[in-house]
Design an enzyme around this catalytic site. Structure first.
Site, short mmCIF file in Angstrom:
data_model
loop_
_atom_site.label_atom_id
_atom_site.label_comp_id
_atom_site.label_asym_id
_atom_site.label_seq_id
_atom_site.Cartn_x
_atom_site.Cartn_y
_atom_site.Cartn_z
N CYS A 196 68.05 11.25 -88.96
CA CYS A 196 68.82 12.34 -88.37
C CYS A 196 68.77 13.89 -89.00
O CYS A 196 67.63 13.72 -89.76
CB CYS A 196 70.13 12.16 -88.11
SG CYS A 196 71.06 12.28 -89.49
N HIS A 220 78.97 16.13 -90.76
CA HIS A 220 78.82 16.59 -91.67
C HIS A 220 77.95 17.11 -91.91
O HIS A 220 77.14 17.96 -91.39
CB HIS A 220 78.20 14.87 -92.02
CG HIS A 220 76.95 14.72 -91.41
ND1 HIS A 220 77.08 13.97 -90.09
CD2 HIS A 220 75.42 14.87 -90.87
CE1 HIS A 220 76.42 13.59 -89.31
NE2 HIS A 220 74.93 14.03 -90.31
#
Length: 663
Positions: free
Chosen positions: A411, A582
């Site tokens: 990611c 996040h």
């Protein structure tokens, strides 16, 4: 009771040479751009160049002082140090690269000549020894002294390696280089250099050429080019003529898929410089290796007769790269070498194809698979031949040439969604009976081309593919319960077992991720769990989760902004009513310590069209947060436990479900 001992399969010598060659190639190939730059400067500005410039070419004098120029310092210092740094970094990241480069400086000064072989020794040696030294006091350094110990240990050991290189390594490598150079000169003087094609052409098809090319030919070629302004050694392996001749023979005398795909393969090979594209065509008819040898010998003989060569390596072996690196006085000889090599290869291949039976011609897919098996990984050009390597995730199960050993979830930051997805898949693969398959997570910026399978969010797949072209790629949009996971498990089952089934004993013994153990209470604290969040929108929920991290002293204000930035690029919705906002990979400097916040929204929040009831804010340092993410992943892949979370009336119940993290 008798005990049966099963012998461990032995790795063939060919595989060991392949691995060695791949390692050498890994040091040279990332720096080919620097070799090309040096070749251009050399071709243009040396005394025999196209545009002689004393100050750049390093000849003559200016104001009574000898001109140093760019050519000499680049070949003596820049290129070896780049190779050494790359080699050390391959072994022990940047720290290993720096120490390896320091040690190589001793070899360079001690030898007084370009030290490519010395760099390929000292770079990895510096990285490996520094790694071993660091392991001696790992975890034993008092807080606050880490930088002091790390910097001085690297400096002291680097200085010792430089002295070792100066006094011990440099004389040995110099003697080897001189000996190898004498052998090459003997072959040239006696007209025997074309015989090297008997070894080089088969080595290419067996993927052994990297060890020969990057371990011997390139270093010797650079030294020869520095002395003579060009080198024939650069074209012993890179000449595209032999492969082109074989592909032309298939275009005229082949049949079926092989004939249909040959024109496209010829373009990729000759113009793109990807020589492995023609290897399956040789494997379909092994006798065609004689055509490759004939073409290679003809090309080398032509270069030797005309006295032609290149000024620097031609990589990849495209005709454009070859012509770009051709010495000013060698264009006729180089072009003739390519044309005559093509002609010789074509004639021999045509005779073989016309005079041998077609029964030995196997399907192109089979030959491609055989090539990949010998190479040890999926070929990046296999799809150009016969539709091999169908895109994963488009239905059906992809097939690898060898077993699946290394899977990575990638990611943007390598911290939240990828860590949780990796945990889910890891448990599935272990439960299927394959505990030895490594499933990790990483940031896309840190990906390397040594993974078997790469999994990304569908919006990130195109970013991941260039760095991992040899892997099978899967795109997902639901990290918690994507149907792609079952496809990956099936891929592992087919690739790692004969008959597609793991032994029942192996499956029974396969462990699953353990619940978080000691120390995870510092990651998820009681005050960071909210049962009834106040936010009503996605952005407000991100702020609320980020504020809990901020209140813990885990992050600063900049991290919350980075959480929003991350959400704008790729959604952090995971599936099963869960989102884990996040920060971006660039925001890690805003993290002070690892922490996780959990907020429940009983009425749900619209999250880019998906309903979210649980928001988990994540800030991680050194993977300390992965235990709790693993626990969260286990909870949200279990519908019964998700229902218990929805019905929880106390913070203690939430913590209990996540593995007694506050115990």
């Amino acid at each position: 009771m008798a005990t049966e001992t099963v012998a461990k399969p032995r790795t063939s010598a060919r595989v060991h040479v392949q691995k060695f060659g791949t390692f050498l190639s890994g040091m040279i190939m990332p720096n080919i751009g620097a070799f090309i730059a040096w070749g251009i400067i050399t071709a243009l500005f040396i005394q025999k160049g196209w545009v002689p410039v004393p100050q750049l070419g390093g000849f003559g004098e200016t104001d009574g002082k000898p001109n140093v120029g760019l050519v000499g310092p680049m070949i003596t210092y820049l290129l070896p140090l780049l190779i050494a740094y790359t080699g050390g970094r391959m072994v022990y990241d940047v720290r290993g690269g720096v120490v390896g480069a320091i040690g190589t400086m001793g070899v360079i000064v001690g030898a007084g000549i370009p030290m490519f072989i010395g760099a390929m020794i000292m770079g990895p040696l510096g990285g490996w020894t520094m790694k071993k030294i660091d392991s001696l006091w790992e975890g034993k350094i008092r807080p606050g002294f880490e930088m002091l110990v790390n910097n001085f240990s690297a400096g002291i050991w680097g200085a010792l390696l430089a002295m070792l290189g100066f006094y011990a390594i440099a004389p040995v490598v110099s003697a080897f280089s001189a000996g190898a150079g004498n052998v090459v000169q003997f072959l040239v003087d006696n007209g025997l250099l074309p015989l090297t094609s008997i070894f080089i052409e088969p080595a290419k098809v067996l993927f052994l050429n990297n060890a020969i090319n990057h371990g011997v030919l390139t270093p010797l070629g650079v030294q020869q080019s520095l002395e003579q302004g060009k080198s024939i050694l650069f074209l012993l392996e890179a000449n595209p003529g032999p492969g082109l001749g074989i592909l032309l023979a298939y275009m005229f005398f082949g049949r079926g898929a092989a004939k249909a795909s040959a024109p496209g393969a010829a373009i990729i090979h000759f113009l793109g410089g990807i020589h492995e594209i023609y290897f399956p065509y040789v494997l379909m008819r092994p006798l065609l290796i004689l055509a490759a040898i004939a073409g290679g010998m003809t090309g080398v003989a032509t270069l030797a007769i005309t006295g032609s060569g290149l000024v620097a390596p031609a990589a990849p072996g495209s005709i454009f790269a070859v012509l770009a690196q051709t010495s000013r006085d060698s264009y006729l000889g180089v072009i003739l070498a390519v044309l005559l090599a093509t002609t010789a290869s074509f004639l021999v291949a045509s005779i073989i194809m016309k005079t041998t039976k077609h029964s030995d011609e196997v399907d192109l897919n089979d030959a491609t698979a055989k090539m990949e098996q010998m190479k040890g990984k999926k070929s990046s050009v296999a799809s150009s031949l016969a539709g091999a390597g169908a895109a994963a995730g488009a239905g059906g199960v992809a097939v690898l040439a060898g077993p699946v050993r290394n899977i990575v979830f990638a990611c943007d930051a390598g911290m939240g969604s990828s860590a949780m997805g990796a945990s889910v898949l890891r448990n599935k693969i272990k439960a299927a009976g394959f505990p030895d398959v490594k499933v990790t997570n990483a940031a896309i910026a840190n990906l390397r081309d040594d993974y078997d399978v790469v999994i990304t969010h569908q919006d990130l797949t195109e970013r991941a593919k260039p760095a991992t072209s040899s892997a099978v790629h899967y795109s997902v949009d639901n990290f918690m319960s994507s149907p792609r996971y079952d496809e990956i498990v099936e891929l592992v089952r087919k690739s790692n077992t004969e008959g597609g089934q793991a032994s029942s004993a192996q499956a029974a013994e396969a462990p699953v991720d353990a619940a978080p153990g000691a120390g995870t209470h510092e990651i998820l604290a009681r005050e960071s769990v909210v049962l009834n969040g106040s936010a009503t929108t996605r952005d407000a929920a991100i702020d609320e989760a980020g504020r809990l991290l901020l209140d813990r002293g885990a992050v600063d204000e900049g991290y919350i902004a980075a959480m929003h930035e991350r959400e704008q690029s790729v959604s952090t919705y995971m599936g099963s009513f869960l989102a884990i906002p996040h920060g971006t990979n660039a925001a890690k400097d805003h993290i002070r310590k690892s922490a996780v916040s959990v907020i429940r929204y009983p009425e749900g929040i619209d999250w880019n069209g998906k309903q979210v009831k649980f928001v988990v804010g994540v800030a991680g340092v050194n993977n300390e947060h992965l235990h709790i993410l693993s626990a969260i992943a286990k909870v949200f892949t279990n519908k019964e436990q998700v229902a218990r979370l929805e019905a929880a009336t106390s913070v203690e119940e939430v913590l209990e479900l996540f593995g007694k993290v506050n115990a």
